[in-house]
Design a protein around this motif. Structure first.
Motif, PDB file in Angstrom:
ATOM      1  N   GLU A   1      -9.653  10.220   0.593  1.00  0.00           N
ATOM      2  CA  GLU A   1     -10.410  10.030  -0.641  1.00  0.00           C
ATOM      3  C   GLU A   1     -10.077   8.736  -1.363  1.00  0.00           C
ATOM      4  N   ALA A   2      -8.808   8.328  -1.251  1.00  0.00           N
ATOM      5  CA  ALA A   2      -8.393   7.190  -2.061  1.00  0.00           C
ATOM      6  C   ALA A   2      -7.367   6.334  -1.348  1.00  0.00           C
ATOM      7  N   GLU A   3      -7.376   5.066  -1.731  1.00  0.00           N
ATOM      8  CA  GLU A   3      -6.356   4.137  -1.267  1.00  0.00           C
ATOM      9  C   GLU A   3      -5.576   3.711  -2.500  1.00  0.00           C
ATOM     10  N   VAL A   4      -4.247   3.761  -2.406  1.00  0.00           N
ATOM     11  CA  VAL A   4      -3.433   3.450  -3.578  1.00  0.00           C
ATOM     12  C   VAL A   4      -2.480   2.314  -3.254  1.00  0.00           C
ATOM     13  N   TRP A   5      -2.518   1.282  -4.086  1.00  0.00           N
ATOM     14  CA  TRP A   5      -1.631   0.134  -3.931  1.00  0.00           C
ATOM     15  C   TRP A   5      -0.688   0.050  -5.125  1.00  0.00           C
TER      16      TRP A   5
ATOM     17  N   ALA B   1       2.416  -1.447 -11.757  1.00  0.00           N
ATOM     18  CA  ALA B   1       1.143  -0.731 -11.847  1.00  0.00           C
ATOM     19  C   ALA B   1       0.740  -0.206 -10.484  1.00  0.00           C
ATOM     20  N   VAL B   2      -0.196   0.731 -10.475  1.00  0.00           N
ATOM     21  CA  VAL B   2      -0.841   1.113  -9.221  1.00  0.00           C
ATOM     22  C   VAL B   2      -2.347   0.978  -9.385  1.00  0.00           C
ATOM     23  N   ARG B   3      -2.991   0.654  -8.283  1.00  0.00           N
ATOM     24  CA  ARG B   3      -4.451   0.606  -8.268  1.00  0.00           C
ATOM     25  C   ARG B   3      -4.935   1.683  -7.317  1.00  0.00           C
ATOM     26  N   LYS B   4      -5.755   2.567  -7.841  1.00  0.00           N
ATOM     27  CA  LYS B   4      -6.307   3.636  -7.021  1.00  0.00           C
ATOM     28  C   LYS B   4      -7.779   3.329  -6.784  1.00  0.00           C
ATOM     29  N   HIS B   5      -8.149   3.299  -5.543  1.00  0.00           N
ATOM     30  CA  HIS B   5      -9.493   2.897  -5.163  1.00  0.00           C
ATOM     31  C   HIS B   5     -10.137   4.036  -4.385  1.00  0.00           C
TER      32      HIS B   5
ATOM     33  N   ARG C   1       9.824   9.647  -6.653  1.00  0.00           N
ATOM     34  CA  ARG C   1       9.164   9.850  -5.363  1.00  0.00           C
ATOM     35  C   ARG C   1       8.562  11.250  -5.344  1.00  0.00           C
ATOM     36  N   PRO C   2       7.561  11.444  -4.475  1.00  0.00           N
ATOM     37  CA  PRO C   2       6.907  12.750  -4.449  1.00  0.00           C
ATOM     38  C   PRO C   2       7.903  13.888  -4.182  1.00  0.00           C
ATOM     39  N   LEU C   3       7.697  14.998  -4.867  1.00  0.00           N
ATOM     40  CA  LEU C   3       8.551  16.179  -4.701  1.00  0.00           C
ATOM     41  C   LEU C   3       8.661  16.585  -3.237  1.00  0.00           C
TER      42      LEU C   3
ATOM     43  N   ILE D   1      -6.773   1.266 -12.671  1.00  0.00           N
ATOM     44  CA  ILE D   1      -5.435   0.679 -12.686  1.00  0.00           C
ATOM     45  C   ILE D   1      -4.618   1.413 -13.721  1.00  0.00           C
ATOM     46  N   MET D   2      -3.458   1.894 -13.289  1.00  0.00           N
ATOM     47  CA  MET D   2      -2.628   2.668 -14.206  1.00  0.00           C
ATOM     48  C   MET D   2      -1.168   2.301 -14.061  1.00  0.00           C
ATOM     49  N   GLU D   3      -0.424   2.756 -15.022  1.00  0.00           N
ATOM     50  CA  GLU D   3       1.009   2.565 -15.044  1.00  0.00           C
ATOM     51  C   GLU D   3       1.647   3.185 -13.800  1.00  0.00           C
ATOM     52  N   LYS D   4       2.604   2.478 -13.217  1.00  0.00           N
ATOM     53  CA  LYS D   4       3.317   3.043 -12.073  1.00  0.00           C
ATOM     54  C   LYS D   4       4.448   3.908 -12.593  1.00  0.00           C
ATOM     55  N   MET D   5       4.483   5.154 -12.143  1.00  0.00           N
ATOM     56  CA  MET D   5       5.538   6.067 -12.562  1.00  0.00           C
ATOM     57  C   MET D   5       6.736   5.921 -11.623  1.00  0.00           C
TER      58      MET D   5
ATOM     59  N   THR E   1       2.992  19.330  -3.834  1.00  0.00           N
ATOM     60  CA  THR E   1       4.266  18.632  -3.925  1.00  0.00           C
ATOM     61  C   THR E   1       4.077  17.122  -3.712  1.00  0.00           C
ATOM     62  N   ASN E   2       2.852  16.704  -3.358  1.00  0.00           N
ATOM     63  CA  ASN E   2       2.530  15.275  -3.290  1.00  0.00           C
ATOM     64  C   ASN E   2       2.156  14.721  -4.654  1.00  0.00           C
ATOM     65  N   ASN E   3       1.683  15.585  -5.520  1.00  0.00           N
ATOM     66  CA  ASN E   3       1.147  15.123  -6.801  1.00  0.00           C
ATOM     67  C   ASN E   3       2.120  15.336  -7.960  1.00  0.00           C
ATOM     68  N   ILE E   4       3.399  15.547  -7.617  1.00  0.00           N
ATOM     69  CA  ILE E   4       4.458  15.610  -8.627  1.00  0.00           C
ATOM     70  C   ILE E   4       5.512  14.594  -8.218  1.00  0.00           C
TER      71      ILE E   4
ATOM     72  N   ARG F   1       0.838  -1.183   0.000  1.00  0.00           N
ATOM     73  CA  ARG F   1       0.000   0.000   0.000  1.00  0.00           C
ATOM     74  C   ARG F   1       0.882   1.244   0.000  1.00  0.00           C
ATOM     75  N   LEU F   2       0.646   2.125  -0.966  1.00  0.00           N
ATOM     76  CA  LEU F   2       1.456   3.338  -1.083  1.00  0.00           C
ATOM     77  C   LEU F   2       0.850   4.484  -0.303  1.00  0.00           C
ATOM     78  N   HIS F   3      -0.470   4.462  -0.180  1.00  0.00           N
ATOM     79  CA  HIS F   3      -1.130   5.670   0.310  1.00  0.00           C
ATOM     80  C   HIS F   3      -2.535   5.326   0.789  1.00  0.00           C
ATOM     81  N   LEU F   4      -2.868   5.862   1.956  1.00  0.00           N
ATOM     82  CA  LEU F   4      -4.239   5.731   2.434  1.00  0.00           C
ATOM     83  C   LEU F   4      -4.692   7.122   2.834  1.00  0.00           C
TER      84      LEU F   4
HETATM   85  N1  ADP Z   1       0.716   6.318 -11.254  1.00  0.00           N
HETATM   86  C1  ADP Z   1       1.390   6.366 -10.112  1.00  0.00           C
HETATM   87  N2  ADP Z   1       2.677   5.957 -10.063  1.00  0.00           N
HETATM   88  C2  ADP Z   1       3.365   5.981  -8.902  1.00  0.00           C
HETATM   89  N3  ADP Z   1       2.861   6.381  -7.727  1.00  0.00           N
HETATM   90  C3  ADP Z   1       1.575   6.792  -7.685  1.00  0.00           C
HETATM   91  C4  ADP Z   1       0.776   6.797  -8.879  1.00  0.00           C
HETATM   92  N4  ADP Z   1      -0.453   7.247  -8.549  1.00  0.00           N
HETATM   93  C5  ADP Z   1      -0.420   7.495  -7.231  1.00  0.00           C
HETATM   94  N5  ADP Z   1       0.793   7.221  -6.695  1.00  0.00           N
HETATM   95  C6  ADP Z   1       1.205   7.385  -5.274  1.00  0.00           C
HETATM   96  O1  ADP Z   1       0.064   7.353  -4.452  1.00  0.00           O
HETATM   97  C7  ADP Z   1      -0.141   8.629  -3.812  1.00  0.00           C
HETATM   98  C8  ADP Z   1      -1.625   8.967  -3.783  1.00  0.00           C
HETATM   99  O2  ADP Z   1      -2.158   8.958  -5.096  1.00  0.00           O
HETATM  100  P1  ADP Z   1      -3.073  10.152  -5.622  1.00  0.00           P
HETATM  101  O3  ADP Z   1      -3.498   9.835  -7.012  1.00  0.00           O
HETATM  102  O4  ADP Z   1      -2.324  11.423  -5.417  1.00  0.00           O
HETATM  103  O5  ADP Z   1      -4.334  10.022  -4.646  1.00  0.00           O
HETATM  104  P2  ADP Z   1      -5.117  11.115  -3.752  1.00  0.00           P
HETATM  105  O6  ADP Z   1      -6.224  11.600  -4.629  1.00  0.00           O
HETATM  106  O7  ADP Z   1      -5.601  10.381  -2.554  1.00  0.00           O
HETATM  107  O8  ADP Z   1      -4.121  12.196  -3.398  1.00  0.00           O
HETATM  108  C9  ADP Z   1       0.698   9.616  -4.609  1.00  0.00           C
HETATM  109  O9  ADP Z   1       1.095  10.729  -3.852  1.00  0.00           O
HETATM  110  C10 ADP Z   1       1.865   8.736  -5.061  1.00  0.00           C
HETATM  111  O10 ADP Z   1       2.826   8.625  -4.034  1.00  0.00           O
END
Ligand code: ADP
Ligand code: MG
Length: 227
Positions: A14-18, A27-31, A89-91, A82-86, A131-134, A8-11
């Motif tokens: 709004e969303a949980e990201v694996w 890949a990542v799954r955003k739920h 790390r976050p800025l 489900i999307m490609e994992k980039m 800086t979390n979304n870059i 799990r990358l993020h909880l």
């Molecule tokens: N495509 C991706 N590739 C790599 N990491 C990602 C990707 N999408 C999300 N993440 C990681 O998961 C975190 C949360 O995803 P995000 O789309 O920003 O959800 P939220 O809407 O909850 O902020 C990001 O800050 C990043 O660390």
């Protein structure tokens, strides 16, 4: 969905990201998480709309060649994408890491400004820049993620607001980085210089960098004036 979760990358609220793999690829799954305090129907509509909007915008700008995650699968009913994992790390992490040399921080901020400008040149505002979304990779390249509040836009105001949000964040949470916003904005302008004139898009012409920067100044003084 053939997604194999790993970590799990993020909880968030709004969303949980694996992170994991999809067809063997990183890949990542955003739920989308449901919020108990909202009415279930409204919740479903809002979540549905955001996820649909995120997938549509990602597909549109990926198709135009921007380095954003490829969308591999969408399940609107359960609110999963489900999307490609980039890479990278976050800025925000990079800016807080004292081991990172200043020239790398400079490059990352410059490239972040350019990445936002590349998006704006396609008439898309991000709507939730932070800086979390870059994401920044090891060569200091910048990749934008999290397009749930993005919109196709031609009026200069929302472009200015995108920059103003970065202005506030770089000033407030990273005061140890001197002139962070100036480096970011220089990257934003440089991108227009390098890319040349804008292309006319289906809805018209997006604003040029110079006009967005001017609007940022207007937004700044409005905010100062009204507190
Ligand atoms: N495509 C991706 N590739 C790599 N990491 C990602 C990707 N999408 C999300 N993440 C990681 O998961 C975190 C949360 O995803 P995000 O789309 O920003 O959800 P939220 O809407 O909850 O902020 C990001 O800050 C990043 O660390
Ligand atoms: Mg986010």
């Amino acid at each position: 969905m053939a997604f194999q979760p790993k970590a799990r990358l993020h909880l968030g609220a709004e969303a949980e990201v694996w992170s994991g793999t999809w067809m063997g690829r990183p890949a990542v799954r955003k739920h989308r998480r449901s919020r108990a305090w909202r009415h279930p129907d409204l919740e479903k509509r809002l979540g549905y709309r955001r996820m649909l909007s995120e997938a549509r915008i990602l597909i549109r700008i990926k198709g135009a060649g921007l380095p954003v995650p490829a969308v591999w699968d969408v399940d609107l009913e359960s609110g999963r994408i489900i999307m490609e994992k980039m890479n990278g790390r976050p800025l925000i992490e990079m800016l807080r890491d004292e081991k990172v040399p200043q020239d790398e921080i400079h490059k990352a901020l410059h490239n972040s400004g350019c990445a936002v400008r590349m998006l704006h040149r396609m008439a898309v505002t991000h709507g939730d820049l932070s800086t979390n979304n870059i994401l920044i990779d090891e060569d200091c390249n910048a990749f934008l993620i999290d397009f749930g509040l993005s919109a196709v836009e031609y009026e200069v105001e929302r472009f200015g607001i995108d920059l103003h949000v970065m202005d506030e964040i770089l000033g407030a949470s990273h005061p140890n980085i001197a002139n962070g916003i100036d480096i970011f904005l220089a990257g934003y302008q440089q991108c227009d210089n390098d890319q040349g004139p804008l292309e006319e898009l289906s809805g018209g012409m997006p604003p040029v960098a110079k006009d967005v920067l001017k609007r940022l100044d207007d937004v700044r003084s409005r905010v100062r004036y009204h507190g």
